[in-house]
Write a protein that holds these residues in place. Structure first.
Motif, mmCIF file in Angstrom:
data_model
loop_
_atom_site.group_PDB
_atom_site.id
_atom_site.type_symbol
_atom_site.label_atom_id
_atom_site.label_comp_id
_atom_site.label_asym_id
_atom_site.label_seq_id
_atom_site.Cartn_x
_atom_site.Cartn_y
_atom_site.Cartn_z
ATOM 1 N N UNK A 98 66.666 12.022 193.180
ATOM 2 C CA UNK A 98 67.968 12.271 192.559
ATOM 3 C C UNK A 98 67.836 12.562 191.073
ATOM 4 N N UNK A 99 66.800 12.026 190.429
ATOM 5 C CA UNK A 99 66.607 12.238 188.989
ATOM 6 C C UNK A 99 66.115 13.640 188.672
ATOM 7 N N UNK A 100 65.708 14.376 189.683
ATOM 8 C CA UNK A 100 65.197 15.724 189.461
ATOM 9 C C UNK A 100 66.350 16.708 189.239
ATOM 10 N N UNK A 101 66.186 17.561 188.275
ATOM 11 C CA UNK A 101 67.227 18.545 187.993
ATOM 12 C C UNK A 101 67.376 19.589 189.064
ATOM 13 N N UNK A 102 66.484 19.628 190.002
ATOM 14 C CA UNK A 102 66.567 20.616 191.081
ATOM 15 C C UNK A 102 67.522 20.196 192.184
ATOM 16 N N UNK A 103 68.013 18.967 192.118
ATOM 17 C CA UNK A 103 68.912 18.447 193.157
ATOM 18 C C UNK A 103 70.354 18.620 192.699
ATOM 19 N N UNK A 104 71.202 19.057 193.588
ATOM 20 C CA UNK A 104 72.609 19.262 193.260
ATOM 21 C C UNK A 104 73.388 17.965 193.396
ATOM 22 N N UNK A 105 74.554 17.924 192.778
ATOM 23 C CA UNK A 105 75.396 16.726 192.852
ATOM 24 C C UNK A 105 75.825 16.435 194.286
ATOM 25 N N UNK A 106 76.044 17.465 195.054
ATOM 26 C CA UNK A 106 76.442 17.254 196.451
ATOM 27 C C UNK A 106 75.309 16.604 197.246
ATOM 28 N N UNK A 177 73.097 3.044 190.748
ATOM 29 C CA UNK A 177 73.809 4.214 191.256
ATOM 30 C C UNK A 177 72.945 5.446 191.010
ATOM 31 N N UNK A 178 72.554 6.105 192.092
ATOM 32 C CA UNK A 178 71.708 7.299 191.945
ATOM 33 C C UNK A 178 72.469 8.578 192.274
ATOM 34 N N UNK A 179 73.798 8.482 192.197
ATOM 35 C CA UNK A 179 74.608 9.666 192.491
ATOM 36 C C UNK A 179 74.654 10.629 191.314
ATOM 37 N N UNK A 180 74.098 10.193 190.172
ATOM 38 C CA UNK A 180 73.999 11.092 189.012
ATOM 39 C C UNK A 180 72.561 11.113 188.533
ATOM 40 N N UNK A 181 72.205 12.145 187.813
ATOM 41 C CA UNK A 181 70.835 12.278 187.333
ATOM 42 C C UNK A 181 70.479 11.170 186.361
ATOM 43 N N UNK A 182 71.391 10.846 185.461
ATOM 44 C CA UNK A 182 71.115 9.787 184.489
ATOM 45 C C UNK A 182 71.033 8.423 185.158
ATOM 46 N N UNK A 183 71.916 8.193 186.137
ATOM 47 C CA UNK A 183 71.886 6.916 186.860
ATOM 48 C C UNK A 183 70.596 6.746 187.633
ATOM 49 N N UNK A 184 70.129 7.840 188.222
ATOM 50 C CA UNK A 184 68.887 7.790 188.983
ATOM 51 C C UNK A 184 67.693 7.519 188.076
#
Length: 274
Positions: A98-106, A177-184
């Motif tokens: 989830x921390x990777x920028x290649x992953x979308x929010x969905x 919470x890993x639903x966001x990049x920063x949270x992950x």
């Protein structure tokens, strides 16, 4: 001087008959029981020592059972802790994804869904890992603060068993919470700490288990030595007692013959009056 009013020879024969008969009975009892101490008068000091040793042996046998149970408890706890460690590793993998920028929010929504389920599973394992009705990994049992296990013949011979609390709240991962990049990204550091905590707990469990294994070996050695010492005190020497029995039987038969002869002596004396 032979007399007819008092048959001293017969009385003497009866006394020896009783003595020899008692010796014969004692020898039979010792052979039949396998013990040279069938009553306190046989060896009062030996009986006292044997009683003390027997008490220690019984206590050590129970201590062996205690050590075995403690080992089983630790093995059960380690099994649960191993599963928690595997889950944390998977959760860290999800956080890394989830921390990777290649992953979308969905996509992070689905990652968070699995992440939350795994977090709940940790609590399920922590509360479900139990032994004899006591939860071992959620901090609710006495093992969280330490339980003394007797592994010797005195109350001082004990080992404290402590099992860490590995629930979600104790590991500090309940609010991740890993639903966001920063949270992950933040979660990865927290999960590293949690993994280290579980690893330390497992190391402690393993060290305690190792100690109980050595305690069990020591208990076994002590028990064997005490049983040998007790055997030396109480076990009958069969060959010696067989010789004693044979001698007593011969003496008893001789006393019976002597008693018979002594009882006939007054009859012989009466013939002098004829």
């Amino acid at each position: 001087m032979p007399v007819i009013s008092n048959n001293a020879a017969a009385n003497s024969a009866v006394a020896y008959l009783n003595m020899n008969s008692a010796a014969e009975s004692a020898a039979i009892q010792k052979i039949a029981s396998g013990s040279r101490i069938t009553q306190a008068s046989d060896d009062a000091a030996g009986l006292a020592i044997s009683t003390s040793i027997s008490s220690d042996i019984t206590t050590l046998q129970q201590a062996a059972t205690n050590a075995s149970q403690a080992t089983s408890i630790l093995q059960t706890a380690d099994g649960g802790a191993a599963n928690i460690s595997n889950i944390l590793t998977r959760m860290k993998s999800l956080a890394s994804e989830s921390a990777s920028g290649t992953v979308t929010d969905s996509s992070r929504v689905y990652i968070q869904a699995e992440f939350s389920q795994l977090s709940s599973e940790i609590d399920s394992i922590a509360s479900g890992t139990s032994y004899s009705g006591q939860n071992l990994l959620d901090g609710t049992s006495a093992f969280a603060t330490g339980v003394n296990v007797l592994v010797g013949s005195s109350s001082a011979d004990s080992v404290s068993v402590t099992i860490a609390n590995l629930s979600v709240s104790s590991l500090g991962i309940g609010s991740l919470d890993v639903s966001t990049e920063s949270g992950a990204t933040s979660a990865m550091s927290t999960l590293d700490t949690a993994i280290n905590t579980v690893s330390a707990a497992r190391a402690t469990i393993g060290a305690q288990e190792s100690r109980f294994n050595f305690s069990a070996n020591s208990i076994s050695t002590q028990t064997q030595n005490l049983q040998g010492a007790n055997s030396a005190i109480t076990d009958v020497d069969v060959a010696q007692e067989e010789a004693t029995l044979s001698s007593a039987m011969v003496k008893t038969q001789a006393a019976v013959s002597a008693e018979t002869a002594a009882n006939q002596m007054p009859q012989y004396l009466l013939k002098l009056l004829g």
